[in-house]
Design an enzyme around this catalytic site. Structure first.
Site, short mmCIF file in Angstrom:
data_model
loop_
_atom_site.label_atom_id
_atom_site.label_comp_id
_atom_site.label_asym_id
_atom_site.label_seq_id
_atom_site.Cartn_x
_atom_site.Cartn_y
_atom_site.Cartn_z
N GLY A 31 7.99 22.04 -22.18
CA GLY A 31 9.05 21.98 -21.19
C GLY A 31 9.98 20.80 -21.38
CB ALA A 32 11.32 18.06 -20.57
N GLY A 36 17.05 21.69 -29.02
CA GLY A 36 16.08 21.90 -30.11
C GLY A 36 15.15 23.05 -29.78
CG HIS A 37 12.40 22.72 -26.51
ND1 HIS A 37 12.78 21.65 -25.76
CD2 HIS A 37 11.16 22.42 -26.97
CE1 HIS A 37 11.82 20.74 -25.75
NE2 HIS A 37 10.83 21.17 -26.48
CD GLN A 61 -0.23 18.96 -26.98
OE1 GLN A 61 -0.53 20.15 -26.94
NE2 GLN A 61 0.90 18.55 -27.55
CE LYS A 149 11.52 14.72 -32.33
NZ LYS A 149 10.19 14.56 -31.79
CD GLN A 153 2.91 20.38 -32.57
OE1 GLN A 153 2.30 19.84 -31.66
NE2 GLN A 153 4.14 20.84 -32.43
CB SER A 185 12.52 13.82 -28.43
OG SER A 185 11.34 13.52 -27.71
CB SER A 186 10.84 16.37 -23.82
OG SER A 186 10.95 17.68 -24.30
P1 AMP Z 1 7.46 20.07 -27.34
O1 AMP Z 1 7.95 20.66 -26.08
O2 AMP Z 1 7.95 18.70 -27.62
O3 AMP Z 1 5.96 20.24 -27.53
O4 AMP Z 1 8.11 20.94 -28.49
C1 AMP Z 1 7.96 22.34 -28.52
C2 AMP Z 1 8.45 22.84 -29.85
O5 AMP Z 1 9.81 22.48 -30.03
C3 AMP Z 1 7.68 22.22 -31.04
O6 AMP Z 1 7.47 23.22 -32.03
C4 AMP Z 1 8.62 21.14 -31.51
O7 AMP Z 1 8.47 20.83 -32.88
C5 AMP Z 1 9.97 21.81 -31.25
N1 AMP Z 1 11.03 20.80 -31.17
C6 AMP Z 1 11.03 19.68 -30.39
N2 AMP Z 1 12.14 18.96 -30.62
C7 AMP Z 1 12.86 19.64 -31.54
C8 AMP Z 1 14.11 19.41 -32.19
N3 AMP Z 1 14.84 18.33 -31.95
N4 AMP Z 1 14.54 20.31 -33.09
C9 AMP Z 1 13.81 21.42 -33.37
N5 AMP Z 1 12.61 21.70 -32.79
C10 AMP Z 1 12.15 20.82 -31.89
#
Ligand code: AMP
Length: 283
Positions: A31-32, A36-37, A61, A149, A153, A185-186
């Site tokens: 979320g947030a 990118g998401h 995690q 990013k 992972q 990034s969130s």
């Molecule tokens: P998160 O919510 O941070 O766990 O991210 C969820 C998914 O979005 C994960 O696969 C991250 O790698 C991807 N993600 C987060 N930030 C970016 C970004 N700036 N560009 C592309 N994918 C992203």
């Protein structure tokens, strides 16, 4: 857009899609949401009949309780963004539904878990493996879209999908950046204005180090120079800035003989920990 909460409802939705012959593209998130998401969701939508985005701040995690508590949560704007992006279903499970009791089953990933994020966030990848394997079993997606990013992972999950024979195509999607280069990034919303202004140094130094290595500088030297620059040009405290072999992310001992290496960093601005990376093609 369907709103799904329980694991049972998610399984029922998945079964229905299967009966109708509709492919599911899955985007797991915490979320947030930011662009990118949404880039992952757009790719999923372009390649599948149905898209499912999960929003779950997975307690398993987080090795740092403070980080878990302070992790940004913006469900209302998340739902608006997903609706606008044409997402078919949002899955927002409750921790008690995902983890009715503390699981006794655990994950280890071997050498790739013993470097970088694995060293600095003990148990992090075990938590990622646990939640994603549960999600994959409940949802049975055809494809899962993850961001490069979080390169380590992505590589850990790729290894898990291959070794456990999940019938899922795992797609790594490029990092979406702000105009000044900072990886979206969130956690960026928690940076102070001053730290937000300084943080683009991270990507600048990744690019500079990549170009120096391509021009023959030893990877170790390039990383040392980058660490010095980040710590002198900003308030950033570098946890690591390392060159690693692709795809196992093991340390490079001398001049890389590999065709492809990665430079990866984790840097603190105050109590906000940012990560980023760049893949360097040699030759
Ligand atoms: P998160 O919510 O941070 O766990 O991210 C969820 C998914 O979005 C994960 O696969 C991250 O790698 C991807 N993600 C987060 N930030 C970016 C970004 N700036 N560009 C592309 N994918 C992203």
């Amino acid at each position: 857009m369907h709103l799904i909460q329980s694991a049972a409802d998610m399984r029922a939705f998945s079964n229905q899609c299967f009966l109708e012959g509709r492919s599911i593209g899955f985007v797991p998130t915490m979320g947030a949401l930011h662009s990118g998401h949404i880039s992952l969701l757009s790719k999923a939508a372009s390649e599948n009949d149905v898209t499912v985005c999960s929003i779950f701040v997975n307690p398993a995690q987080f090795n740092n309780r403070e980080d878990l508590l302070k992790y940004p949560r913006t469900p209302e704007s998340d739902l608006k963004m997903l609706e606008a992006a044409g997402c078919t279903a949002v899955w927002m499970p409750q921790p008690a539904d995902m983890y009715p009791h503390k699981p006794a089953t655990g994950f280890t990933f071997g050498p790739i878990e013993n470097v970088l994020e694995g060293t600095h966030r003990p148990g992090h990848f075990a938590g990622v493996g646990l939640v994603l394997s549960k999600f994959f079993n409940l949802l049975q997606p055809c494809s899962c879209y993850m961001g490069l990013k979080d390169l380590q992972q992505f590589l850990v999950v790729k290894q898990m999908v291959e070794e456990l024979n999940f019938n899922i195509r795992l797609i790594g999607c490029p990092t979406v950046r702000e105009e000044d280069g900072l990886a979206m990034s969130s956690r960026n919303v928690r940076l102070s204005a001053s730290h937000r202004a300084q943080a683009p140094v991270l990507y600048r130094e990744l690019v500079k180090a990549a170009s120096a290595i391509k021009n023959g500088t030893q990877a170790k030297t390039a990383c040392h120079l980058a660490i010095a620059a980040i710590e002198s040009d900003s308030d950033g405290k570098v946890e690591y800035f390392e060159a690693a072999a692709m795809p196992d992310l093991q340390p490079l001992n001398s001049l890389p003989e590999k065709e492809e290496i990665a430079l990866l960093l984790a840097v603190f601005y105050g109590d906000i920990r940012l990560i980023d990376n760049i893949i360097v093609e040699l030759n």
